[in-house]
Write an enzyme that holds these catalytic residues in place. Structure first.
Site, PDB file in Angstrom:
ATOM      1  CG  HIS A  34      -1.952   1.125   1.136  1.00  0.00           C
ATOM      2  ND1 HIS A  34      -3.221   0.921   0.658  1.00  0.00           N
ATOM      3  CD2 HIS A  34      -1.890   2.441   1.460  1.00  0.00           C
ATOM      4  CE1 HIS A  34      -3.901   2.053   0.691  1.00  0.00           C
ATOM      5  NE2 HIS A  34      -3.100   2.993   1.179  1.00  0.00           N
ATOM      6  CB  CYS A  35       3.258   2.815  -1.476  1.00  0.00           C
ATOM      7  SG  CYS A  35       3.628   1.583  -2.751  1.00  0.00           S
ATOM      8  CG  HIS A  36      -0.789   6.497  -2.057  1.00  0.00           C
ATOM      9  ND1 HIS A  36      -1.964   5.886  -2.414  1.00  0.00           N
ATOM     10  CD2 HIS A  36      -0.773   6.493  -0.690  1.00  0.00           C
ATOM     11  CE1 HIS A  36      -2.639   5.529  -1.338  1.00  0.00           C
ATOM     12  NE2 HIS A  36      -1.929   5.885  -0.278  1.00  0.00           N
ATOM     13  CE1 TYR A  52      -4.129  13.977  -1.442  1.00  0.00           C
ATOM     14  CE2 TYR A  52      -6.359  13.280  -0.855  1.00  0.00           C
ATOM     15  CZ  TYR A  52      -5.099  12.989  -1.355  1.00  0.00           C
ATOM     16  OH  TYR A  52      -4.812  11.707  -1.785  1.00  0.00           O
ATOM     17  CB  THR A  80      -8.947  10.618  -3.363  1.00  0.00           C
ATOM     18  OG1 THR A  80      -8.202  11.308  -2.351  1.00  0.00           O
ATOM     19  CG2 THR A  80      -9.465   9.303  -2.799  1.00  0.00           C
ATOM     20  NE  ARG A 133     -11.060  11.791   7.729  1.00  0.00           N
ATOM     21  CZ  ARG A 133      -9.972  11.265   7.167  1.00  0.00           C
ATOM     22  NH1 ARG A 133      -9.391  11.896   6.170  1.00  0.00           N
ATOM     23  NH2 ARG A 133      -9.470  10.130   7.607  1.00  0.00           N
ATOM     24  CG  ASP A 259      -0.839   5.489   3.689  1.00  0.00           C
ATOM     25  OD1 ASP A 259      -1.357   5.357   2.561  1.00  0.00           O
ATOM     26  OD2 ASP A 259      -1.183   6.392   4.480  1.00  0.00           O
TER      27      ASP A 259
END
Length: 307
Positions: A34-36, A52, A80, A133, A259
């Site tokens: 799980h990373c971006h 954001y 996102t 949120r 993350d």
């Protein structure tokens, strides 16, 4: 044409500038599941309707961290802030080759050809965000439609929700025709007992459906810490009992990830090396660590190589 200007969200915490070298050596073939990647915005602009705007975090930065921490592979999850524009993701997958797989964001009207192209690029799942949120409305109808579309590809749905919202979602989620992967243990309230009714409900949900769980992001869940900073080798102690419970009960369906680069953190930015050193606290045995970091992600993302 000039590059578009993106003003970073006020108060944004950038990634740790100098992660330590972990003391814990991950097993051979370990996967950061799980990373971006973010941008770079001049090449891959952020989505107009995003909640954001991050600091750029490139594929090159991610792969340098992968090597520094001792991992062999990554699962890169669409963030996102990029919406359904998966170009930054697929570009990173192309650079990584067989060392990365992806989780995309898609719209219900995506064509079969586009889905096949994503599959060929290395995408194996689609992410849906239910955190209020971060989204305007729960994407249940969209998820139902897309789940039917991706089932023939053997993909899964990655879900991000908070524990308080599970009672309203669990029947719907259990009806979907694809495996489910829950981000960050469903964000339990760690001020409550891991043997209490709230977490017990989550465990029943996992037990009765085809659900995998990421025992990740203690830095998001912790209330009392201590944080993974300044050499702390026993970080996030309040989260450990929850993660251990999941690993003990569902050892063949757990995943772990950094993350990186840790979007939307408000309190502190953890040292990624110390996050790796947190792993033996939640998975104390070599057998648990092998399943968590190697065997399970291979079965889900590289099944052709799984034992």
């Amino acid at each position: 044409m000039p590059e578009p200007a993106f003003e970073v969200t006020p108060g944004w915490l950038d990634r740790h500038p100098d992660p330590s070298t972990p003391v814990y050596n991950v097993p051979t073939g370990a996967v950061d599941a799980h990373c971006h990647v973010f941008g770079p915005a001049g090449t891959f602009p952020y989505a107009p309707g995003r909640k954001y705007t991050p600091v750029d975090a490139s594929k090159h930065d991610l792969f340098a961290l992968r090597d520094h921490l001792g991992f062999a592979r990554n699962v890169i999850v669409q963030a996102t802030c990029h919406g359904a524009d998966n170009r930054a993701l697929t570009d990173a997958l192309s650079t990584a080759g067989n060392r990365a797989r992806g989780v995309a964001t898609v719209r219900p009207d995506i064509s079969d050809d586009e889905l096949r192209s994503l599959h060929e690029a290395g995408v194996r799942g689609v992410r849906f965000n239910f955190v209020k949120r971060l989204v305007d409305a729960p994407p249940t109808d969209t998820l139902a439609t897309i789940a039917r579309r991706i089932a023939p590809l053997g993909w899964h749905a990655v879900l991000y929700f908070e524990a308080a919202d599970l009672p309203d979602l669990e029947n719907f989620l259990a009806s979907l025709p694809v495996p489910l992967v829950v981000d960050h243990m469903g964000r339990p309230d760690v001020t409550l007992s891991p043997t209490g009714p709230g977490f017990a409900r989550f465990l029943r949900f996992v037990d009765t459906s085809d659900v995998w769980v990421k025992v990740s992001c203690p830095e998001r869940l912790s209330v009392t810490g201590p944080p993974a900073l300044d050499g702390e080798r026993h970080a996030y102690r309040d989260v450990v009992p929850f993660a251990r419970t999941v690993i003990e009960q569902f050892g063949d369906r757990v995943l772990w990830g950094t993350d990186w680069p840790h979007p939307n953190l408000k309190n502190h930015m953890p040292d990624d090396g110390l996050l790796v050193d947190h792993i033996p606290h939640i998975a104390p045995t070599a057998e648990q660590q092998q399943a968590l970091l190697v065997d399970n992600p291979l079965r889900l993302y590289w099944p052709e190589e799984a034992r």
